[in-house]
Design a protein around this motif. Structure first.
Motif, mmCIF file in Angstrom:
data_model
loop_
_atom_site.group_PDB
_atom_site.id
_atom_site.type_symbol
_atom_site.label_atom_id
_atom_site.label_comp_id
_atom_site.label_asym_id
_atom_site.label_seq_id
_atom_site.Cartn_x
_atom_site.Cartn_y
_atom_site.Cartn_z
ATOM 1 N N ASP A 136 0.839 -1.190 0.000
ATOM 2 C CA ASP A 136 0.000 0.000 0.000
ATOM 3 C C ASP A 136 0.880 1.248 0.000
ATOM 4 N N ALA A 137 0.267 2.385 -0.295
ATOM 5 C CA ALA A 137 0.994 3.653 -0.238
ATOM 6 C C ALA A 137 1.486 3.895 1.192
ATOM 7 N N PHE A 138 2.642 4.556 1.320
ATOM 8 C CA PHE A 138 3.135 4.921 2.646
ATOM 9 C C PHE A 138 3.777 6.305 2.593
ATOM 10 N N ARG A 139 3.673 7.005 3.711
ATOM 11 C CA ARG A 139 4.152 8.383 3.822
ATOM 12 C C ARG A 139 5.572 8.395 4.371
ATOM 13 N N ILE A 140 6.412 9.243 3.801
ATOM 14 C CA ILE A 140 7.771 9.405 4.308
ATOM 15 C C ILE A 140 7.996 10.861 4.698
ATOM 16 N N VAL A 141 8.888 11.069 5.663
ATOM 17 C CA VAL A 141 9.332 12.413 6.034
ATOM 18 C C VAL A 141 10.851 12.428 5.998
ATOM 19 N N GLY A 142 11.421 13.542 5.547
ATOM 20 C CA GLY A 142 12.866 13.620 5.462
ATOM 21 C C GLY A 142 13.327 14.847 4.719
ATOM 22 N N VAL A 143 14.463 14.737 4.058
ATOM 23 C CA VAL A 143 15.042 15.832 3.277
ATOM 24 C C VAL A 143 15.279 15.312 1.865
ATOM 25 N N SER A 144 15.410 16.236 0.918
ATOM 26 C CA SER A 144 15.593 15.793 -0.467
ATOM 27 C C SER A 144 16.493 16.745 -1.222
ATOM 28 N N VAL A 145 16.979 16.273 -2.353
ATOM 29 C CA VAL A 145 17.731 17.098 -3.301
ATOM 30 C C VAL A 145 17.152 16.839 -4.682
ATOM 31 N N PRO A 146 17.141 17.852 -5.565
ATOM 32 C CA PRO A 146 16.655 17.622 -6.929
ATOM 33 C C PRO A 146 17.619 16.751 -7.701
ATOM 34 N N LEU A 147 17.088 15.922 -8.597
ATOM 35 C CA LEU A 147 17.900 15.092 -9.483
ATOM 36 C C LEU A 147 17.873 15.678 -10.885
ATOM 37 N N GLN A 148 19.034 15.665 -11.526
ATOM 38 C CA GLN A 148 19.150 16.188 -12.882
ATOM 39 C C GLN A 148 18.690 15.130 -13.882
ATOM 40 N N LYS A 149 18.212 15.579 -15.047
ATOM 41 C CA LYS A 149 17.739 14.654 -16.068
ATOM 42 C C LYS A 149 18.873 13.810 -16.641
ATOM 43 N N ASN A 150 20.087 14.358 -16.660
ATOM 44 C CA ASN A 150 21.264 13.573 -17.025
ATOM 45 C C ASN A 150 21.789 12.955 -15.735
ATOM 46 N N ILE A 151 21.560 11.664 -15.518
ATOM 47 C CA ILE A 151 21.735 11.094 -14.183
ATOM 48 C C ILE A 151 23.183 11.059 -13.724
ATOM 49 N N GLU A 152 24.163 11.152 -14.649
ATOM 50 C CA GLU A 152 25.555 11.157 -14.194
ATOM 51 C C GLU A 152 25.858 12.365 -13.320
ATOM 52 N N GLU A 153 25.105 13.450 -13.525
ATOM 53 C CA GLU A 153 25.331 14.659 -12.746
ATOM 54 C C GLU A 153 24.931 14.472 -11.287
#
Length: 281
Positions: A136-153
């Motif tokens: 089932d769906a589950f909720r998370i809490v935390g911190v994040s960073v954006p990911l670039q479309k070119n994944i090597e970056e």
């Protein structure tokens, strides 16, 4: 075999558009996955990042074009999408080790990188343990960073974020908020093409976000692979999932986040699970 055929169809699309801006989302659609998953599969199977492969193919063809003594460097650069001669010169030298102008000299050696082609090869009989679970769906809490479309970056961004949250006490605060499954510190990549890509370091919790970000991981089916060891071992497990398990599994990538569950987060002797979203073919 159908999965491998889709990858080869994506390669054919790239070959047809080497003089255009190659649409990564289109590549993912051909292979029936997100552009993120396509880039990751390609890198593991071809042994080279997608952007570098495209650069090599363009520069291979550019070298052939420049062997025509009437060809102008600025025209060849524009043909392969380089509006700046300086950028073209840098890309050409990174592949061939010489300047584009040097190709005009007879007898100068250049490199050729032919198109890749994917096939299934039978490897050793080393086992892989996994289970298929629908959650089932589950909720998370935390911190994040954006990911670039070119994944090597993103290869430097994510480890840096882990180091930051470990050093400033954020990881310990999050661990104290964990109160629902999956029990462990989570690394979650939201990487479908319908929402912004982000990487979350988080826990599953029903508590107030208390200054943290929150996100709901949708209900989905995952193939779950247990592992232990270091950061290098989790990367090796992910490589084996993509190159050994997925092609013959009867599944393909589903439209849900990738999940890493760190049951014991010791960086030198971690116990973890890798969750890959899947759907039946």
């Amino acid at each position: 075999m159908e999965w491998i055929e889709k990858l080869n169809e994506a390669i054919a699309y790239m070959e047809e558009h080497l003089t255009d801006d190659i649409d990564y989302e289109r590549l993912g659609k051909i292979a029936c996955c997100s552009s993120y998953h396509f880039q990751r599969m390609f890198a593991y199977m071809a042994g080279v990042p997608l952007s570098e492969y495209i650069r090599r193919r363009k520069m291979s063809l550019a070298a052939v074009d420049l062997q025509d003594k009437d060809a102008k460097i600025i025209d060849v650069a524009a043909k392969y999408g380089y509006q700046s001669p300086t950028a073209f010169n840098r890309a050409f030298q990174s592949v061939h080790g010489i300047a584009p102008s040097a190709v005009k000299t007879e007898g100068v050696s250049v490199k050729s990188f032919p198109p890749v082609s994917f096939k299934i090869f039978v490897k050793g009989a080393e086992e892989m343990n996994y289970r298929i679970e629908t959650k089932d769906a589950f909720r998370i809490v935390g911190v994040s960073v954006p990911l670039q479309k070119n994944i090597e970056e993103n290869f430097a961004v994510i480890p840096s974020k882990w180091g930051e949250v470990s050093a400033d006490g954020t990881l310990q605060r999050l661990a104290g908020m964990m109160n629902t499954p999956p029990m462990g510190v989570l690394g979650i990549s939201t990487c479908n093409d319908e929402e912004p890509w982000r990487y979350y370091i988080a826990v599953s919790s029903t508590q107030e976000a208390a200054g943290f970000e929150e996100y709901t991981v949708p209900a989905a089916t995952w193939a779950i692979f247990p592992g232990e060891g270091t950061n290098q071992s989790i990367q090796e497990l992910e490589r084996r999932i993509v190159t050994e398990w997925l092609p013959t599994s009867g599944y393909e990538y589903g439209n849900a986040p990738d999940v890493e569950v760190y049951i014991s987060p010791d960086p030198q002797n971690a116990k973890y699970e890798v969750w890959i979203p899947v759907v039946k073919k």
